[in-house]
Each structure stands twice: as C-alpha cells, then as structure tokens.
Design a protein around this motif. Structure first.
Motif, PDB file in Angstrom:
ATOM      1  N   LEU A  15      57.314  47.845  26.428  1.00  0.00           N
ATOM      2  CA  LEU A  15      58.134  47.475  27.690  1.00  0.00           C
ATOM      3  C   LEU A  15      59.643  46.996  27.605  1.00  0.00           C
ATOM      4  O   LEU A  15      60.201  46.844  28.147  1.00  0.00           O
ATOM      5  CB  LEU A  15      57.639  46.237  28.134  1.00  0.00           C
ATOM      6  CG  LEU A  15      56.002  46.221  28.791  1.00  0.00           C
ATOM      7  CD1 LEU A  15      55.490  44.940  28.947  1.00  0.00           C
ATOM      8  CD2 LEU A  15      56.033  46.859  30.123  1.00  0.00           C
ATOM      9  N   PHE A  16      59.913  46.947  26.186  1.00  0.00           N
ATOM     10  CA  PHE A  16      61.163  46.685  25.869  1.00  0.00           C
ATOM     11  C   PHE A  16      62.036  47.789  25.111  1.00  0.00           C
ATOM     12  O   PHE A  16      63.359  47.925  25.112  1.00  0.00           O
ATOM     13  CB  PHE A  16      61.340  45.590  24.942  1.00  0.00           C
ATOM     14  CG  PHE A  16      60.551  44.293  25.340  1.00  0.00           C
ATOM     15  CD1 PHE A  16      61.166  43.719  26.302  1.00  0.00           C
ATOM     16  CD2 PHE A  16      59.257  44.228  24.853  1.00  0.00           C
ATOM     17  CE1 PHE A  16      60.424  42.682  26.829  1.00  0.00           C
ATOM     18  CE2 PHE A  16      58.395  43.054  25.453  1.00  0.00           C
ATOM     19  CZ  PHE A  16      59.035  42.342  26.529  1.00  0.00           C
ATOM     20  N   TYR A  68      45.389  50.282  17.651  1.00  0.00           N
ATOM     21  CA  TYR A  68      44.942  50.490  18.897  1.00  0.00           C
ATOM     22  C   TYR A  68      44.426  49.217  19.410  1.00  0.00           C
ATOM     23  O   TYR A  68      44.890  48.600  20.675  1.00  0.00           O
ATOM     24  CB  TYR A  68      43.726  51.133  18.818  1.00  0.00           C
ATOM     25  CG  TYR A  68      43.087  51.366  20.252  1.00  0.00           C
ATOM     26  CD1 TYR A  68      43.569  51.948  21.455  1.00  0.00           C
ATOM     27  CD2 TYR A  68      41.615  50.939  20.415  1.00  0.00           C
ATOM     28  CE1 TYR A  68      42.806  52.127  22.561  1.00  0.00           C
ATOM     29  CE2 TYR A  68      40.929  50.767  21.588  1.00  0.00           C
ATOM     30  CZ  TYR A  68      41.531  51.808  22.543  1.00  0.00           C
ATOM     31  OH  TYR A  68      40.925  51.461  23.673  1.00  0.00           O
ATOM     32  N   LEU A  69      43.791  48.092  18.734  1.00  0.00           N
ATOM     33  CA  LEU A  69      43.302  47.010  19.213  1.00  0.00           C
ATOM     34  C   LEU A  69      44.550  45.948  19.448  1.00  0.00           C
ATOM     35  O   LEU A  69      44.435  45.183  20.241  1.00  0.00           O
ATOM     36  CB  LEU A  69      42.397  46.389  17.958  1.00  0.00           C
ATOM     37  CG  LEU A  69      41.244  47.028  17.965  1.00  0.00           C
ATOM     38  CD1 LEU A  69      40.230  46.513  16.762  1.00  0.00           C
ATOM     39  CD2 LEU A  69      40.140  47.067  19.256  1.00  0.00           C
ATOM     40  N   TYR A  70      45.496  46.028  18.783  1.00  0.00           N
ATOM     41  CA  TYR A  70      46.843  45.305  18.934  1.00  0.00           C
ATOM     42  C   TYR A  70      47.470  45.782  20.191  1.00  0.00           C
ATOM     43  O   TYR A  70      47.738  45.105  21.127  1.00  0.00           O
ATOM     44  CB  TYR A  70      47.791  45.437  17.652  1.00  0.00           C
ATOM     45  CG  TYR A  70      49.076  44.888  18.087  1.00  0.00           C
ATOM     46  CD1 TYR A  70      49.179  43.358  17.995  1.00  0.00           C
ATOM     47  CD2 TYR A  70      50.174  45.633  18.446  1.00  0.00           C
ATOM     48  CE1 TYR A  70      50.417  42.899  18.367  1.00  0.00           C
ATOM     49  CE2 TYR A  70      51.470  45.077  18.700  1.00  0.00           C
ATOM     50  CZ  TYR A  70      51.615  43.634  18.716  1.00  0.00           C
ATOM     51  OH  TYR A  70      52.638  42.915  19.007  1.00  0.00           O
ATOM     52  N   ALA A  71      47.594  47.131  20.375  1.00  0.00           N
ATOM     53  CA  ALA A  71      48.090  47.551  21.453  1.00  0.00           C
ATOM     54  C   ALA A  71      47.360  47.295  22.932  1.00  0.00           C
ATOM     55  O   ALA A  71      48.042  46.514  23.720  1.00  0.00           O
ATOM     56  CB  ALA A  71      48.415  49.166  21.703  1.00  0.00           C
ATOM     57  N   ARG A  72      46.199  47.156  22.796  1.00  0.00           N
ATOM     58  CA  ARG A  72      45.337  46.649  23.871  1.00  0.00           C
ATOM     59  C   ARG A  72      45.604  45.168  24.307  1.00  0.00           C
ATOM     60  O   ARG A  72      45.281  44.748  25.236  1.00  0.00           O
ATOM     61  CB  ARG A  72      43.776  47.092  23.730  1.00  0.00           C
ATOM     62  CG  ARG A  72      43.328  48.205  24.191  1.00  0.00           C
ATOM     63  CD  ARG A  72      41.770  48.594  23.848  1.00  0.00           C
ATOM     64  NE  ARG A  72      41.100  47.178  23.846  1.00  0.00           N
ATOM     65  CZ  ARG A  72      39.898  47.221  23.679  1.00  0.00           C
ATOM     66  NH1 ARG A  72      39.189  48.411  23.587  1.00  0.00           N
ATOM     67  NH2 ARG A  72      39.170  46.118  23.315  1.00  0.00           N
ATOM     68  N   GLY A 119      51.053  43.981  28.786  1.00  0.00           N
ATOM     69  CA  GLY A 119      51.587  43.150  29.678  1.00  0.00           C
ATOM     70  C   GLY A 119      52.738  42.303  29.080  1.00  0.00           C
ATOM     71  O   GLY A 119      53.662  41.798  29.860  1.00  0.00           O
ATOM     72  N   GLY A 120      52.760  42.279  27.895  1.00  0.00           N
ATOM     73  CA  GLY A 120      53.717  41.509  27.026  1.00  0.00           C
ATOM     74  C   GLY A 120      54.405  42.308  26.232  1.00  0.00           C
ATOM     75  O   GLY A 120      55.646  41.987  26.174  1.00  0.00           O
ATOM     76  N   LEU A 156      50.596  49.067  30.692  1.00  0.00           N
ATOM     77  CA  LEU A 156      49.167  49.599  30.865  1.00  0.00           C
ATOM     78  C   LEU A 156      48.995  50.974  30.362  1.00  0.00           C
ATOM     79  O   LEU A 156      50.069  51.845  30.609  1.00  0.00           O
ATOM     80  CB  LEU A 156      48.610  49.492  32.434  1.00  0.00           C
ATOM     81  CG  LEU A 156      48.370  48.448  32.950  1.00  0.00           C
ATOM     82  CD1 LEU A 156      48.026  48.321  34.270  1.00  0.00           C
ATOM     83  CD2 LEU A 156      47.001  47.619  32.311  1.00  0.00           C
ATOM     84  N   PRO A 157      48.010  51.349  29.569  1.00  0.00           N
ATOM     85  CA  PRO A 157      47.888  52.641  28.829  1.00  0.00           C
ATOM     86  C   PRO A 157      47.767  53.884  30.057  1.00  0.00           C
ATOM     87  O   PRO A 157      47.282  53.643  31.083  1.00  0.00           O
ATOM     88  CB  PRO A 157      46.985  52.697  28.074  1.00  0.00           C
ATOM     89  CG  PRO A 157      45.972  51.621  28.661  1.00  0.00           C
ATOM     90  CD  PRO A 157      46.872  50.536  29.025  1.00  0.00           C
ATOM     91  N   GLN A 158      48.259  54.822  29.679  1.00  0.00           N
ATOM     92  CA  GLN A 158      48.090  56.024  30.712  1.00  0.00           C
ATOM     93  C   GLN A 158      47.655  57.292  29.736  1.00  0.00           C
ATOM     94  O   GLN A 158      47.891  57.501  28.776  1.00  0.00           O
ATOM     95  CB  GLN A 158      49.502  56.566  30.776  1.00  0.00           C
ATOM     96  CG  GLN A 158      50.543  55.392  31.837  1.00  0.00           C
ATOM     97  CD  GLN A 158      49.729  55.330  32.978  1.00  0.00           C
ATOM     98  OE1 GLN A 158      49.291  56.157  33.827  1.00  0.00           O
ATOM     99  NE2 GLN A 158      49.705  53.884  33.437  1.00  0.00           N
ATOM    100  N   LYS A 159      46.462  57.647  30.276  1.00  0.00           N
ATOM    101  CA  LYS A 159      45.855  58.946  29.931  1.00  0.00           C
ATOM    102  C   LYS A 159      46.807  60.296  30.135  1.00  0.00           C
ATOM    103  O   LYS A 159      47.150  60.426  31.594  1.00  0.00           O
ATOM    104  CB  LYS A 159      44.378  58.918  30.241  1.00  0.00           C
ATOM    105  CG  LYS A 159      43.569  60.332  30.002  1.00  0.00           C
ATOM    106  CD  LYS A 159      42.407  60.401  30.442  1.00  0.00           C
ATOM    107  CE  LYS A 159      42.683  60.732  31.783  1.00  0.00           C
ATOM    108  NZ  LYS A 159      41.545  61.283  32.774  1.00  0.00           N
TER     109      LYS A 159
END
Length: 71
Positions: free
Chosen positions: A20-21, A50-54, A58-59, A63-66
């Motif tokens: 986001l930044f 992956y778990l961190y990104a999830r 929002g922060g 949201l991930p895009q496939k």
C-alpha cells in the motif's frame, strides 16, 4: 507431490500482494486456479512471508489478486 499441486493449472497462477506504500513492492506466491496457496509446498521462509502478508492486508498490503503467471 501433493494432490493440490497435481492440478495442472496450479503452476499457471500466482497470488500477488501489492504494498500500500511502495508501488514497486509486491510479494507473490504460486496458487491454483481458485487462488489457494499450498502451504506444504512452500519453504519455511516463503510460508512465513505468505502468512505475514495475509495478516497485514489492509495495513501494509492490499487484498491479494490472483493472476496468471507471466513465465
């Protein structure tokens, strides 16, 4: 090989988390056509990323895009 990865489309897609930044910062992970990531197929480091990104959607990441893989 897990049944998850046996799906012939699984290597054709990736789940991308855009920062986001920082427009140039993206993390991506292989996924199947439904956008599901096989955690068992990831290395420990990739799984942590992956778990961190999830967790920070929002922060830190949108949201991930496939999308289809380019390679």
């Amino acid at each position: 090989m897990s049944a998850f990865l046996a799906d012939r489309d699984s290597a054709r897609f990736e789940l991308r988390f855009q920062s986001l930044f920082n427009a140039g910062h993206v993390v991506s992970f292989p996924c199947n056509a439904a956008g599901q990531v096989d955690l068992d197929a990831l290395s420990e480091r990739e799984r942590d990323r992956y778990l961190y990104a999830r967790a920070v959607v929002g922060g830190v990441f949108s949201l991930p895009q496939k999308q289809r893989r380019l390679d």
